[in-house]
Design a protein around this motif. Sequence first.
Motif, PDB file in Angstrom:
ATOM      1  N   UNK A  78       0.825  -1.204   0.000  1.00  0.00           N
ATOM      2  CA  UNK A  78       0.000   0.000   0.000  1.00  0.00           C
ATOM      3  C   UNK A  78       0.856   1.250   0.000  1.00  0.00           C
ATOM      4  N   UNK A  79       0.356   2.313  -0.631  1.00  0.00           N
ATOM      5  CA  UNK A  79       1.043   3.596  -0.641  1.00  0.00           C
ATOM      6  C   UNK A  79       2.341   3.564  -1.427  1.00  0.00           C
ATOM      7  N   UNK A  80       3.141   4.622  -1.255  1.00  0.00           N
ATOM      8  CA  UNK A  80       4.516   4.624  -1.766  1.00  0.00           C
ATOM      9  C   UNK A  80       5.317   5.600  -0.912  1.00  0.00           C
ATOM     10  N   UNK A  81       6.622   5.602  -1.094  1.00  0.00           N
ATOM     11  CA  UNK A  81       7.466   6.439  -0.240  1.00  0.00           C
ATOM     12  C   UNK A  81       8.329   7.394  -1.056  1.00  0.00           C
ATOM     13  N   UNK A  82       7.750   7.903  -2.147  1.00  0.00           N
ATOM     14  CA  UNK A  82       8.492   8.853  -2.971  1.00  0.00           C
ATOM     15  C   UNK A  82       8.795  10.131  -2.198  1.00  0.00           C
ATOM     16  N   UNK A  83       7.890  10.495  -1.286  1.00  0.00           N
ATOM     17  CA  UNK A  83       8.128  11.709  -0.502  1.00  0.00           C
ATOM     18  C   UNK A  83       9.339  11.530   0.421  1.00  0.00           C
ATOM     19  N   UNK A 100       9.196  10.131  12.539  1.00  0.00           N
ATOM     20  CA  UNK A 100       7.954  10.812  12.155  1.00  0.00           C
ATOM     21  C   UNK A 100       6.920   9.855  11.580  1.00  0.00           C
ATOM     22  N   UNK A 101       7.181   8.538  11.714  1.00  0.00           N
ATOM     23  CA  UNK A 101       6.225   7.549  11.230  1.00  0.00           C
ATOM     24  C   UNK A 101       6.497   7.069   9.825  1.00  0.00           C
ATOM     25  N   UNK A 102       7.676   7.400   9.300  1.00  0.00           N
ATOM     26  CA  UNK A 102       8.022   6.973   7.957  1.00  0.00           C
ATOM     27  C   UNK A 102       8.720   5.631   7.955  1.00  0.00           C
ATOM     28  N   UNK A 103       9.467   5.377   6.870  1.00  0.00           N
ATOM     29  CA  UNK A 103      10.141   4.090   6.758  1.00  0.00           C
ATOM     30  C   UNK A 103       9.160   2.951   6.535  1.00  0.00           C
ATOM     31  N   UNK A 104       9.582   1.759   6.904  1.00  0.00           N
ATOM     32  CA  UNK A 104       8.744   0.587   6.663  1.00  0.00           C
ATOM     33  C   UNK A 104       7.409   0.686   7.392  1.00  0.00           C
ATOM     34  N   UNK A 105       7.375   1.396   8.533  1.00  0.00           N
ATOM     35  CA  UNK A 105       6.125   1.513   9.272  1.00  0.00           C
ATOM     36  C   UNK A 105       5.046   2.208   8.446  1.00  0.00           C
ATOM     37  N   UNK A 106       5.445   3.186   7.629  1.00  0.00           N
ATOM     38  CA  UNK A 106       4.447   3.868   6.808  1.00  0.00           C
ATOM     39  C   UNK A 106       3.843   2.907   5.785  1.00  0.00           C
ATOM     40  N   UNK A 107       4.680   2.015   5.232  1.00  0.00           N
ATOM     41  CA  UNK A 107       4.167   1.022   4.285  1.00  0.00           C
ATOM     42  C   UNK A 107       3.296  -0.002   4.991  1.00  0.00           C
ATOM     43  N   UNK A 108       3.689  -0.406   6.191  1.00  0.00           N
ATOM     44  CA  UNK A 108       2.867  -1.336   6.969  1.00  0.00           C
ATOM     45  C   UNK A 108       1.494  -0.723   7.232  1.00  0.00           C
ATOM     46  N   UNK A 109       1.456   0.517   7.664  1.00  0.00           N
ATOM     47  CA  UNK A 109       0.168   1.159   7.946  1.00  0.00           C
ATOM     48  C   UNK A 109      -0.682   1.290   6.689  1.00  0.00           C
ATOM     49  N   UNK A 319      10.135  -2.677  -4.408  1.00  0.00           N
ATOM     50  CA  UNK A 319       9.521  -2.372  -3.118  1.00  0.00           C
ATOM     51  C   UNK A 319       9.463  -0.860  -2.975  1.00  0.00           C
ATOM     52  N   UNK A 320       8.658  -0.339  -2.056  1.00  0.00           N
ATOM     53  CA  UNK A 320       8.464   1.109  -1.999  1.00  0.00           C
ATOM     54  C   UNK A 320       9.585   1.882  -1.335  1.00  0.00           C
ATOM     55  N   UNK A 321      10.482   1.183  -0.611  1.00  0.00           N
ATOM     56  CA  UNK A 321      11.470   1.906   0.157  1.00  0.00           C
ATOM     57  C   UNK A 321      12.848   1.970  -0.448  1.00  0.00           C
ATOM     58  N   UNK A 322      13.356   0.823  -0.928  1.00  0.00           N
ATOM     59  CA  UNK A 322      14.760   0.780  -1.338  1.00  0.00           C
ATOM     60  C   UNK A 322      14.990   0.352  -2.772  1.00  0.00           C
ATOM     61  N   UNK A 323      13.957  -0.075  -3.491  1.00  0.00           N
ATOM     62  CA  UNK A 323      14.158  -0.472  -4.887  1.00  0.00           C
ATOM     63  C   UNK A 323      12.852  -0.365  -5.666  1.00  0.00           C
ATOM     64  N   UNK A 324      12.416   0.860  -5.973  1.00  0.00           N
ATOM     65  CA  UNK A 324      11.196   1.013  -6.775  1.00  0.00           C
ATOM     66  C   UNK A 324      11.485   0.746  -8.245  1.00  0.00           C
TER      67      UNK A 324
END
Length: 406
Positions: A78-83, A100-109, A319-324
Amino acid sequence: MPVTEHFDAVWSGADVATLRNGRYDIIRDGAIAVRGERIAWVGPRDELPAADMAARHDFGGGIVTPGFIDCHTHLVFGGNRSHEFEQRLNGVSYADIAAAGGGILSTVNATRGASEDELMAAAVPRLAMLMADGVTCIEIKSGYGLTLESEIKMLRVARRIAQAYPVQVRTTLLAAHALPPEYRGRADEYITLICEHWIPEVAALGLADAVDGFCEHLAFSPAQIARVFTAARQAGLPVKLHAEQLSSLGGSSLAARYGALSADHLEYATDDDARAMAQSGTVAVLLPGACYMLRETQLPPVALFRRHGTPMALASDINPGTSPACSLRLMLNMGCTLFRMTPEEALAGVTINAARALGLAESQGTLEAGKLADFVHWPVAHPAELAYWLGGQLAGSVIYRGVRRA
């Protein structure tokens, strides 16, 4: 010459790179005869057996390779982490982003909050780009739900993808990916939950083809991963492992002791790790997209893998964090330019060795009689061009199970 057999289709007019034994093994002016979903014969066109043929197709030049296999992906999330990517480039630290709630936790949420339909809708455009790049088989991991309900949801979406699109999907339960926030300080309890409840239930539902974990100081210890592997073995599921990405913990040697299909990342793998993997047949899956995005200077020990004969695969690790990364062919180039693999090794890494990494070597990964008729026509003169050209869509025709894919 009398007709002795029947072929549903014959594809010819191109050089055929069979990838047998991990080499190009090029058949000049080759032909591939298909019966049903499998290859019935492959060889030089002028040696094609006399047969009744329902259809003939002429590629008009170029080369043919086995269908590409992306053997390590996190396609469903879910989501993405481009920001966050932008924040890091503007000088914000990873620690501050995580606080601030980012990283893998943001993808989990985001993954927990998304429905199956929403996860499916988000995954399909990413899948389409990989398929356009010649991918005929893809592995999809869970690991962003970190609750039984959400892990099952991700795996169900992966199964739906296989039913809806002309691509083979292998699913992997990656519940031991990260410690969920509700289990902070209670990692052993979380591992117990995975081992005693989640793995047996997912296996009973038939949703996973393998079990994976993340063995790292910021994830789970070798002892905890050994418990996961034991539970997977009891459930009849093969294992894989994220190992030696950030430090050397001996995770890849642990994977080898359990006869793992693969150990993946491996930037900090040692000589002992490479030797153990070679002896067990565990494939070294290299993920250059993550090294590129993280600007890693520690690279996988390709020379050690060569020395010991450890089979090497390449994958997108999307994946959304380290290899889009939505291009497996781009990973060929990165494998060559970043890791100093040869173009031949890189191509073997997304065909025969990627098939081994998924336990599929008996049915695909090379162009041989009896294997599935998954192959790609490329309008180029030599297989090395697949790693040479940067960007764009290079695949001409993709044949999946003997039928041209739209």
